[in-house]
Design an enzyme around this catalytic site. Structure first.
Site, PDB file in Angstrom:
ATOM      1  CD  GLU A  32      -2.861  -1.258   2.301  1.00 47.93           C
ATOM      2  OE1 GLU A  32      -2.382  -1.798   3.317  1.00 47.93           O
ATOM      3  OE2 GLU A  32      -4.003  -0.788   2.251  1.00 47.93           O
ATOM      4  CD  GLU A  37      -3.665  -5.829   3.771  1.00 49.55           C
ATOM      5  OE1 GLU A  37      -3.796  -6.579   2.781  1.00 49.55           O
ATOM      6  OE2 GLU A  37      -2.978  -4.794   3.748  1.00 49.55           O
TER       7      GLU A  37
HETATM    8  C1  LIG Z   1      -4.007  -0.406   9.462  1.00 49.20           C
HETATM    9  C2  LIG Z   1      -3.171  -1.547   8.869  1.00 49.20           C
HETATM   10  C3  LIG Z   1      -3.460  -1.718   7.397  1.00 49.20           C
HETATM   11  C4  LIG Z   1      -2.691  -2.760   6.694  1.00 49.20           C
HETATM   12  O1  LIG Z   1      -3.274  -2.894   5.425  1.00 49.20           O
HETATM   13  C5  LIG Z   1      -2.715  -4.044   7.438  1.00 49.20           C
HETATM   14  C6  LIG Z   1      -1.546  -4.935   7.128  1.00 49.20           C
HETATM   15  O2  LIG Z   1      -0.596  -4.612   6.483  1.00 49.20           O
HETATM   16  S1  LIG Z   1      -1.657  -6.458   7.857  1.00 49.20           S
HETATM   17  C7  LIG Z   1      -0.164  -7.269   7.412  1.00 49.20           C
HETATM   18  C8  LIG Z   1      -0.214  -7.760   6.031  1.00 49.20           C
HETATM   19  N1  LIG Z   1       0.935  -8.590   5.798  1.00 49.20           N
HETATM   20  C9  LIG Z   1       0.891  -9.908   5.903  1.00 49.20           C
HETATM   21  O3  LIG Z   1      -0.143 -10.496   6.146  1.00 49.20           O
HETATM   22  C10 LIG Z   1       2.188 -10.635   5.698  1.00 49.20           C
HETATM   23  C11 LIG Z   1       2.393 -11.619   6.814  1.00 49.20           C
HETATM   24  N2  LIG Z   1       3.690 -12.267   6.754  1.00 49.20           N
HETATM   25  C12 LIG Z   1       3.949 -13.250   5.881  1.00 49.20           C
HETATM   26  O4  LIG Z   1       3.155 -13.660   5.055  1.00 49.20           O
HETATM   27  C13 LIG Z   1       5.315 -13.876   5.981  1.00 49.20           C
HETATM   28  O5  LIG Z   1       5.799 -13.658   7.276  1.00 49.20           O
HETATM   29  C14 LIG Z   1       6.357 -13.302   4.974  1.00 49.20           C
HETATM   30  C15 LIG Z   1       5.939 -13.750   3.564  1.00 49.20           C
HETATM   31  C16 LIG Z   1       6.392 -11.804   5.064  1.00 49.20           C
HETATM   32  C17 LIG Z   1       7.748 -13.856   5.316  1.00 49.20           C
HETATM   33  O6  LIG Z   1       7.721 -15.250   5.379  1.00 49.20           O
HETATM   34  P1  LIG Z   1       8.961 -16.075   5.939  1.00 49.20           P
HETATM   35  O7  LIG Z   1      10.197 -15.549   5.344  1.00 49.20           O
HETATM   36  O8  LIG Z   1       8.592 -17.506   5.765  1.00 49.20           O
HETATM   37  O9  LIG Z   1       9.044 -15.742   7.476  1.00 49.20           O
HETATM   38  P2  LIG Z   1       7.998 -15.971   8.672  1.00 49.20           P
HETATM   39  O10 LIG Z   1       6.586 -16.032   8.169  1.00 49.20           O
HETATM   40  O11 LIG Z   1       8.463 -17.075   9.538  1.00 49.20           O
HETATM   41  O12 LIG Z   1       8.152 -14.593   9.435  1.00 49.20           O
HETATM   42  C18 LIG Z   1       9.385 -14.237  10.031  1.00 49.20           C
HETATM   43  C19 LIG Z   1       9.093 -13.412  11.258  1.00 49.20           C
HETATM   44  O13 LIG Z   1       8.494 -12.183  10.839  1.00 49.20           O
HETATM   45  C20 LIG Z   1       7.288 -11.984  11.540  1.00 49.20           C
HETATM   46  N3  LIG Z   1       6.372 -11.251  10.672  1.00 49.20           N
HETATM   47  C21 LIG Z   1       6.126 -11.465   9.361  1.00 49.20           C
HETATM   48  N4  LIG Z   1       5.264 -10.545   8.897  1.00 49.20           N
HETATM   49  C22 LIG Z   1       4.976  -9.743   9.950  1.00 49.20           C
HETATM   50  C23 LIG Z   1       4.153  -8.616  10.104  1.00 49.20           C
HETATM   51  N5  LIG Z   1       3.458  -8.099   9.078  1.00 49.20           N
HETATM   52  N6  LIG Z   1       4.073  -8.063  11.319  1.00 49.20           N
HETATM   53  C24 LIG Z   1       4.756  -8.550  12.358  1.00 49.20           C
HETATM   54  N7  LIG Z   1       5.562  -9.614  12.267  1.00 49.20           N
HETATM   55  C25 LIG Z   1       5.656 -10.204  11.074  1.00 49.20           C
HETATM   56  C26 LIG Z   1       6.792 -13.380  11.872  1.00 49.20           C
HETATM   57  O14 LIG Z   1       5.890 -13.360  12.953  1.00 49.20           O
HETATM   58  C27 LIG Z   1       8.102 -14.070  12.209  1.00 49.20           C
HETATM   59  O15 LIG Z   1       8.446 -13.701  13.524  1.00 49.20           O
HETATM   60  P3  LIG Z   1       9.240 -14.732  14.479  1.00 49.20           P
HETATM   61  O16 LIG Z   1       9.315 -14.004  15.763  1.00 49.20           O
HETATM   62  O17 LIG Z   1      10.558 -14.966  13.800  1.00 49.20           O
HETATM   63  O18 LIG Z   1       8.385 -15.974  14.546  1.00 49.20           O
END
Ligand SMILES: CCC[C@H](O)CC(=O)SCCNC(=O)CCNC(=O)[C@H](O)C(C)(C)COP(=O)([O-])OP(=O)([O-])OC[C@H]1O[C@@H](n2cnc3c(N)ncnc32)[C@H](O)[C@@H]1OP(=O)([O-])[O-]
Ligand SMILES: NC(=O)c1ccc[n+]([C@@H]2O[C@H](COP(=O)([O-])OP(=O)(O)OC[C@H]3O[C@@H](n4cnc5c(N)ncnc54)[C@H](O)[C@@H]3O)[C@@H](O)[C@H]2O)c1
EC number: 4.2.1.17
Length: 721
Positions: free
Chosen positions: A116, A136
């Site tokens: 975004e 999201e």
């Molecule tokens: C008002 C808001 C509006 C907005 O539109 C809302 C959003 O953006 S909602 C968000 C929309 N975004 C999503 O939904 C994306 C969600 N994330 C993913 O899909 C995958 O984590 C990603 C593909 C990014 C990396 O995959 P990979 O390489 O296999 O690695 P992994 O998955 O094992 O993660 C490694 C570490 O990073 C951490 N962490 C990751 N993302 C976030 C985060 N946003 N936040 C915090 N932490 C996050 C995860 O917990 C982990 O921590 P730990 O302590 O090591 O266990």
């Protein structure tokens, strides 16, 4: 080492300010990042030496989106003020409406809030294979930084709704074709090209485009309405019990009818309602529960490194063995499949080929990749190839003696470092390894059927399994795209044990006079994809009959003995496998309830004779859910009490991925905690008074109910792990 969190700005001699987001590992947009971005954009806009701005993420990742930990804090406290004001103040005012052009330099990933921010820039330059998406909805919310408005304006409404509703990410290559990405350049050139691009806009050589103001990709109002109508149908189909899909379409529609800015305002309002919904609470819990499984005390925190697993032998090419072999091959692991004779071996090889073909025909795998995977595959009838395998996964029929003999044999032929795993679903691992001297490398690798598709891998640790072996198997699990959950050794392990009362409760209800098709329909309305009877049909009733006595031996005091499965098999119905069970299965059509099965049910009712006064009981849909799922919760309590899982959230993720328990309910324990341990205890107590010990509340449930504690709250002192 403390991780470096913050936003920096460097202004080059070319007059370009490079603003960098640093929040390892995914540069999530935590509160200090958002305030840092506001400060730096304000600064860059004010400084006269800055002509243009580039936004980039540190360490080759643009941003994984808004910090999901904040959602969890909001859920714990109910305090919405923890959500910073971003969509108007930062994204519209400071970024998109800035007088100085902004270019997003996108590497690695730009997801959610990350994408975004990139869409609020005036151009996007990306490296190849960057992952772009708005996931999201998988967290129970909608994009909240203007994504519902800008994505349709950049890629067109049909593509945008598809990406958002299905949380489908695309590559930067596809992004370029769609117009989301303006230039695709080698990774080393992303920053330099972005700087140049930003200057080109500043100096009028390239257009200064504000995504929110664009209308060229939206089409006419009637076209938009037709697309949104299709989207609403899709939402109804894929997410009947969740609010965020429909809410998202409303928000997109607002922007189409009243303009992008109006859409941004509605988006913020709807986001605030959704973030506090039960769905968001459940899905955010599942997000963290899944990641928590990779932290196993005394395994992942003691400095061990996973050893490479390049070649695996699978013993048994039946339903499970062929699925396991498929999963391994798809991740470029060499596989030798051993069977008892050439006929069964050919059958196994054909099943693996059919699995690959199925993936190709559904567009999940290219023909080329399938060919490459199959080139790593070899069928064998003896142990010659076993001398250099790194792991054996035994998947022969469920027979103790056979498995014991196989483990004795493979101990001799494999190298001393080789991991010896069994896919048994019920047999004690200590018993399987009884005749060997290699108990430290014997481990359970419990896959779920169909093994190449189901995402869960239960790793069963016996009291002797070494930490290194657990770590190695966890790494293999991740490599083959499963979620590995480490559990303790007991009959049924975590998932099958927790869910063994599921079908038993259903049988009890049917014997009490409740219509079995109604039971299935109530349970599917609750959110499980298959009701207990249809699930039984799918697994095959022969299996149910075979494992029943094994469970009865250990958990006999809480079994409901129903003659229905035996009667069903006697009447020639083994479920989907032979085309009829409780339902009729015909190729190409959905399973149909078979009214003629009711005579089997009647016979069973006569034999059990449990209907009060010989009359069917009358129950509401809510009572059906409670009578089927509260006994499951009760067993989950015992699993927690005995320390079969490391943490309650492991059972949540295992129930979601292994039993398809609805993720938006957060998993079995999370759901039970939202219902309330005291309520569940009291209901079970009353049910046990009426219908017997099958419903008797466990000690763990009783303690928590009495002490006002959540089921997930306390760790067991009796851990098996
Ligand atoms: C008002 C808001 C509006 C907005 O539109 C809302 C959003 O953006 S909602 C968000 C929309 N975004 C999503 O939904 C994306 C969600 N994330 C993913 O899909 C995958 O984590 C990603 C593909 C990014 C990396 O995959 P990979 O390489 O296999 O690695 P992994 O998955 O094992 O993660 C490694 C570490 O990073 C951490 N962490 C990751 N993302 C976030 C985060 N946003 N936040 C915090 N932490 C996050 C995860 O917990 C982990 O921590 P730990 O302590 O090591 O266990
Ligand atoms: N079916 C399921 O849903 C499921 C799920 C999880 C785990 N399991 C477990 O997986 C194992 C296999 O189950 P399945 O459903 O694939 O059974 P299956 O009957 O489909 O396959 C077993 C295969 O093992 C072969 N076999 C028997 N002895 C052998 C030997 N000595 N060497 C090589 N091959 C041999 C048989 O020829 C047969 O092809 C069992 O332990 C079962 O409990 C099954």
């Amino acid at each position: 080492m403390a991780k470096k969190i913050g936003v920096t700005m460097e202004v080059g001699n070319d007059g370009v300010a490079v603003i960098t987001i640093s929040n390892p590992p995914v540069n999530s947009l935590a509160s200090p990042i958002i305030s840092g971005l506001k400060e730096k954009f304000r600064d860059a806009n004010q400084r006269i030496d800055v002509k243009a701005i580039v936004l980039i993420g540190n360490n080759g990742r643009f941003s994984g989106g808004f910090d999901i930990n904040v959602f969890q804090q909001v859920h714990k406290t109910g305090d919405l003020s923890l959500m910073p004001e971003v969509s108007v103040e930062l994204v519209c005012n400071l970024m998109e409406d800035s007088r100085k052009p902004l270019v997003a330099a996108v590497e690695g990933l730009a997801l959610g809030g990350g994408l975004e921010l990139a869409m609020a820039c005036h151009a996007r330059v990306a490296a190849p294979k960057a992952q772009l998406g708005l996931p999201e909805l998988t967290l129970g919310v909608i994009p909240g930084f203007g994504g519902t408005q800008r994505l349709p304006r950049l890629v067109g409404l049909a593509k945008a709704t598809d990406m958002i509703l299905l949380s489908k990410s695309i590559s930067s290559e596809e992004g370029q074709k769609l117009g989301l990405i303006d230039a695709l350049v080698p990774p080393g050139d992303v920053l330099s090209t972005s700087r140049k691009w930003a200057l080109d806009i500043a100096e009028g050589r390239k257009p200064f485009l504000r995504s929110l103001h664009r209308t060229d990709k939206i089409g006419s109002l009637s076209e938009a309405r037709a697309i949104l109508k299709t989207s609403r149908q899709l939402a109804k189909k894929i997410a009947p019990n969740m609010p965020q899909h429909h809410a998202c379409i409303e928000v997109i529609e607002e922007g189409i009818i009243h303009g992008g800015y109006s859409g941004v305002l509605k988006e913020a309002e709807v986001f605030k309602q959704l973030v506090l919904s039960d769905t968001a609470k459940g899905l955010v819990h599942v997000f963290f529960a899944q990641r928590a499984t990779s932290k196993v005390p005394n395994v992942t925190d003691v400095g061990l490194k996973p050893r490479p697993i390049k070649k695996v032998a699978v013993i048994g090419g039946g339903l499970m063995g062929s699925g396991i072999a498929t999963a391994l091959l798809l991740s470029n692991i060499r596989v030798v499949l051993k069977e008892i004779n050439s006929e069964y071996l050919m059958k196994g090889i054909k099943s693996v080929e059919a699995n690959m073909k199925g993936l190709v025909s559904r567009g999940k795998l290219t023909q080329d990749k399938a060919g490459k995977a199959l080139s790593l595959f070899k069928g064998v009838l003896d142990y010659t190839e076993f001398k250099d395998v790194d792991m054996v996964i035994e998947a022969v029929i469920e027979n103790i003696q056979l498995k014991q003999n196989i483990f004795k044999e493979i101990e001799k032929v494999c190298s001393p470092h080789c991991i010896l795993a069994s896919n048994t679903s019920t047999i004690d691992l200590d018993v399987i390894g009884e005749k060997t001297n290699s108990k430290d490398r014997i481990v359970g690798a419990h896959f779920f059927s169909p093994a190449h598709l189901m995402p869960l891998l239960e790793i069963v640790r016996s009291k002797n399994t070494s930490a290194q072996v657990i770590l190695d198997l966890m790494a293999v699990g991740k490599a083959i795209k499963k979620v590995p959950v480490v559990v303790g050794n007991c009959i049924g392990f975590a998932v099958n044990r927790t869910f063994f009362p599921y079908s038993q409760a259903a049988h009890m209800l049917a014997n009490l006079g409740v219509d079995l098709f109604r039971i299935d329909s109530v349970i599917t309305s609750f959110g499980l994809p298959l009701g207990p009877f249809q699930l039984g049909d799918l697994a095959g009733h022969g299996i149910g009959l075979a494992v029943g006595p094994i469970y009865a031996k250990v958990y006999g005091d809480r079994m409901f003995r129903s003659p229905m499965t035996e009667l069903l098999l006697k009447s020639g119905r083994n479920g989907k496998i032979n085309g009829k069970g409780y339902y009729i299965y015909e190729k190409g059509s959905k399973p149909k309830p078979d009214p003629s099965v009711l005579s089997v049910v009647e016979e069973s009712r006569k034999l059990t004779n449990i209907m009060p006064g010989g009359k069917p009981i009358s129950v509401s849909d809510k009572e059906i859910v409670e009578m089927i799922l509260f006994p499951v919760v009760n067993e989950a309590c015992r699993v927690l009490d005995e320390g079969v899982v490391i943490r309650a959230s492991d059972l949540d993720i295992a129930s979601v991925l292994g039993m398809s328990f609805p993720s938006y309910r957060g998993g079995i324990v999370f759901w039970a905690d939202t219902v309330g341990p005291k309520y569940i205890y009291e209901r079970l107590k009353r049910l046990s008074e009426t219908y017997g010990s099958f419903f008797k509340p466990s000690r763990y449930l009783e303690e928590r109910a009495m002490n006002g504690m959540l089921l997930s709250e306390s760790k067991s002192s009796r851990s098996r792990l």
